[in-house]
Design a protein around this motif. Structure first.
Motif, PDB file in Angstrom:
ATOM      1  N   THR A 185       0.841  -1.193   0.000  1.00  0.00           N
ATOM      2  CA  THR A 185       0.000   0.000   0.000  1.00  0.00           C
ATOM      3  C   THR A 185       0.873   1.238   0.000  1.00  0.00           C
ATOM      4  O   THR A 185       2.005   1.221   0.500  1.00  0.00           O
ATOM      5  CB  THR A 185      -0.942   0.022   1.227  1.00  0.00           C
ATOM      6  OG1 THR A 185      -1.745   1.203   1.174  1.00  0.00           O
ATOM      7  CG2 THR A 185      -0.162   0.007   2.532  1.00  0.00           C
TER       8      THR A 185
ATOM      9  N   GLY B 177      -0.454   3.864   1.389  1.00  0.00           N
ATOM     10  CA  GLY B 177      -1.011   4.541   2.563  1.00  0.00           C
ATOM     11  C   GLY B 177      -0.468   3.951   3.843  1.00  0.00           C
ATOM     12  O   GLY B 177       0.597   3.334   3.868  1.00  0.00           O
TER      13      GLY B 177
ATOM     14  N   TYR C 182     -16.195   3.337   4.364  1.00  0.00           N
ATOM     15  CA  TYR C 182     -15.195   3.899   3.461  1.00  0.00           C
ATOM     16  C   TYR C 182     -15.304   3.288   2.073  1.00  0.00           C
ATOM     17  O   TYR C 182     -15.428   2.078   1.926  1.00  0.00           O
ATOM     18  CB  TYR C 182     -13.779   3.659   4.001  1.00  0.00           C
ATOM     19  CG  TYR C 182     -13.440   4.546   5.180  1.00  0.00           C
ATOM     20  CD1 TYR C 182     -13.117   5.873   4.976  1.00  0.00           C
ATOM     21  CD2 TYR C 182     -13.459   4.050   6.469  1.00  0.00           C
ATOM     22  CE1 TYR C 182     -12.817   6.704   6.047  1.00  0.00           C
ATOM     23  CE2 TYR C 182     -13.158   4.862   7.546  1.00  0.00           C
ATOM     24  CZ  TYR C 182     -12.840   6.190   7.328  1.00  0.00           C
ATOM     25  OH  TYR C 182     -12.548   7.001   8.391  1.00  0.00           O
TER      26      TYR C 182
ATOM     27  N   GLU D  26     -12.819   4.541   0.009  1.00  0.00           N
ATOM     28  CA  GLU D  26     -11.353   4.552  -0.103  1.00  0.00           C
ATOM     29  C   GLU D  26     -10.828   5.148   1.198  1.00  0.00           C
ATOM     30  O   GLU D  26     -11.263   6.225   1.614  1.00  0.00           O
ATOM     31  CB  GLU D  26     -10.903   5.392  -1.299  1.00  0.00           C
ATOM     32  CG  GLU D  26      -9.419   5.331  -1.534  1.00  0.00           C
ATOM     33  CD  GLU D  26      -9.007   6.093  -2.793  1.00  0.00           C
ATOM     34  OE1 GLU D  26      -7.891   6.605  -2.796  1.00  0.00           O
ATOM     35  OE2 GLU D  26      -9.809   6.163  -3.734  1.00  0.00           O
ATOM     36  N   TYR D  27      -9.970   4.411   1.873  1.00  0.00           N
ATOM     37  CA  TYR D  27      -9.514   4.854   3.194  1.00  0.00           C
ATOM     38  C   TYR D  27      -8.247   5.676   3.061  1.00  0.00           C
ATOM     39  O   TYR D  27      -7.324   5.277   2.349  1.00  0.00           O
ATOM     40  CB  TYR D  27      -9.250   3.638   4.087  1.00  0.00           C
ATOM     41  CG  TYR D  27      -8.777   4.012   5.463  1.00  0.00           C
ATOM     42  CD1 TYR D  27      -9.688   4.441   6.421  1.00  0.00           C
ATOM     43  CD2 TYR D  27      -7.436   3.965   5.791  1.00  0.00           C
ATOM     44  CE1 TYR D  27      -9.258   4.799   7.688  1.00  0.00           C
ATOM     45  CE2 TYR D  27      -6.999   4.325   7.056  1.00  0.00           C
ATOM     46  CZ  TYR D  27      -7.913   4.743   8.000  1.00  0.00           C
ATOM     47  OH  TYR D  27      -7.493   5.105   9.238  1.00  0.00           O
ATOM     48  N   PRO D  28      -8.137   6.838   3.730  1.00  0.00           N
ATOM     49  CA  PRO D  28      -9.145   7.541   4.519  1.00  0.00           C
ATOM     50  C   PRO D  28      -9.826   8.672   3.756  1.00  0.00           C
ATOM     51  O   PRO D  28     -10.538   9.464   4.326  1.00  0.00           O
ATOM     52  CB  PRO D  28      -8.315   8.098   5.681  1.00  0.00           C
ATOM     53  CG  PRO D  28      -6.998   8.454   5.025  1.00  0.00           C
ATOM     54  CD  PRO D  28      -6.795   7.430   3.926  1.00  0.00           C
ATOM     55  N   GLU D  29      -9.637   8.714   2.438  1.00  0.00           N
ATOM     56  CA  GLU D  29     -10.065   9.877   1.661  1.00  0.00           C
ATOM     57  C   GLU D  29     -11.578   9.958   1.417  1.00  0.00           C
ATOM     58  O   GLU D  29     -12.147  11.041   1.414  1.00  0.00           O
ATOM     59  CB  GLU D  29      -9.355   9.906   0.297  1.00  0.00           C
ATOM     60  CG  GLU D  29      -7.857  10.125   0.354  1.00  0.00           C
ATOM     61  CD  GLU D  29      -7.082   8.840   0.568  1.00  0.00           C
ATOM     62  OE1 GLU D  29      -7.698   7.748   0.538  1.00  0.00           O
ATOM     63  OE2 GLU D  29      -5.861   8.910   0.781  1.00  0.00           O
ATOM     64  N   VAL D  30     -12.236   8.810   1.165  1.00  0.00           N
ATOM     65  CA  VAL D  30     -13.646   8.847   0.752  1.00  0.00           C
ATOM     66  C   VAL D  30     -14.499   8.045   1.729  1.00  0.00           C
ATOM     67  O   VAL D  30     -14.365   6.830   1.824  1.00  0.00           O
ATOM     68  CB  VAL D  30     -13.816   8.279  -0.676  1.00  0.00           C
ATOM     69  CG1 VAL D  30     -15.273   8.368  -1.105  1.00  0.00           C
ATOM     70  CG2 VAL D  30     -12.918   9.009  -1.664  1.00  0.00           C
ATOM     71  N   SER D  31     -15.368   8.749   2.455  1.00  0.00           N
ATOM     72  CA  SER D  31     -16.288   8.104   3.386  1.00  0.00           C
ATOM     73  C   SER D  31     -17.712   8.316   2.873  1.00  0.00           C
ATOM     74  O   SER D  31     -18.093   9.434   2.509  1.00  0.00           O
ATOM     75  CB  SER D  31     -16.141   8.709   4.784  1.00  0.00           C
ATOM     76  OG  SER D  31     -17.063   8.111   5.670  1.00  0.00           O
TER      77      SER D  31
END
Length: 192
Positions: free
Chosen positions: A81, A83, A124, A126-131
């Motif tokens: 990853t 991230g 999520y 996409e973690y952590p950008e899109v909740s």
């Protein structure tokens, strides 16, 4: 993969019971790595609680209600990853609750009225950008048992997502599924 769980059952009344359980599930986690290849990228650990209440609240009112709360965590392999090494898993829904109530009015004994409420927690994509936000949907149905040409039959009218709630459901592969819009279904079932 491994799973540990424990639970208890409490009989509240002769026809009403409460179930509770806790669990931990560990298994490989598959997702798209930084170079775009779908493969095993780490380990997934789901810890959670499940609770349910099932049975007759009264002689004419029946309930089936449950809640599942999950803490999905991923530990990524080195280089799997771009991230953080520890993250919230994309795909599993951290919280889900459903309640179904069925009522049989005394005036029309063969009629059953139903209401279903489903709530999905935020999750999520996409973690952590899109909740994605939490969503609650409402359904209702009407069933009528009758005789048709000398045979048992049931007329069933169902309404799904009556409030036309919009939601997206993510998968671990990055795809998003759109929830269904308000819809109705009418069916006639008969035993011949």
């Amino acid at each position: 993969s491994s799973q540990i769980d424990a639970g208890l059952r409490i009989q509240i009344r002769p026809k009403l019971q409460f179930l509770g359980g806790i669990f931990e599930i560990k298994k490989p986690y598959f997702n798209v790595d930084p170079v775009g290849v779908f493969r095993e990228v780490g380990n997934l650990r789901n810890r959670g609680v499940e609770l349910s209440l099932t049975g007759d609240l009264t002689d004419r009112l029946h309930i089936v209600s449950g809640v599942a709360l999950i803490q999905p965590r991923v530990q990524y392999q080195p280089g799997a990853t771009s991230g953080p090494v520890h993250a919230v898993a994309v795909g599993p829904v951290p919280g889900y609750m459903t309640t179904n109530l069925e009522y049989r009015p005394a005036i029309i004994n063969d009629l059953t009225l139903g209401v279903t409420i489903n709530t999905t927690s935020s999750r999520y994509a996409e973690y952590p950008e899109v909740s994605l936000p939490a969503v609650t949907t409402l359904g209702a149905d009407l069933r009528y048992k009758m005789r048709l040409a000398g045979h048992n039959a049931t007329l069933w009218l169902r309404g799904y997502n009556l409030t036309d709630a919009y939601s997206l459901t993510p998968t671990s592969t990055g795809r998003l599924f759109i929830s269904g819009e308000c819809s109705f279904e009418l069916s006639l079932d008969a035993d011949f």
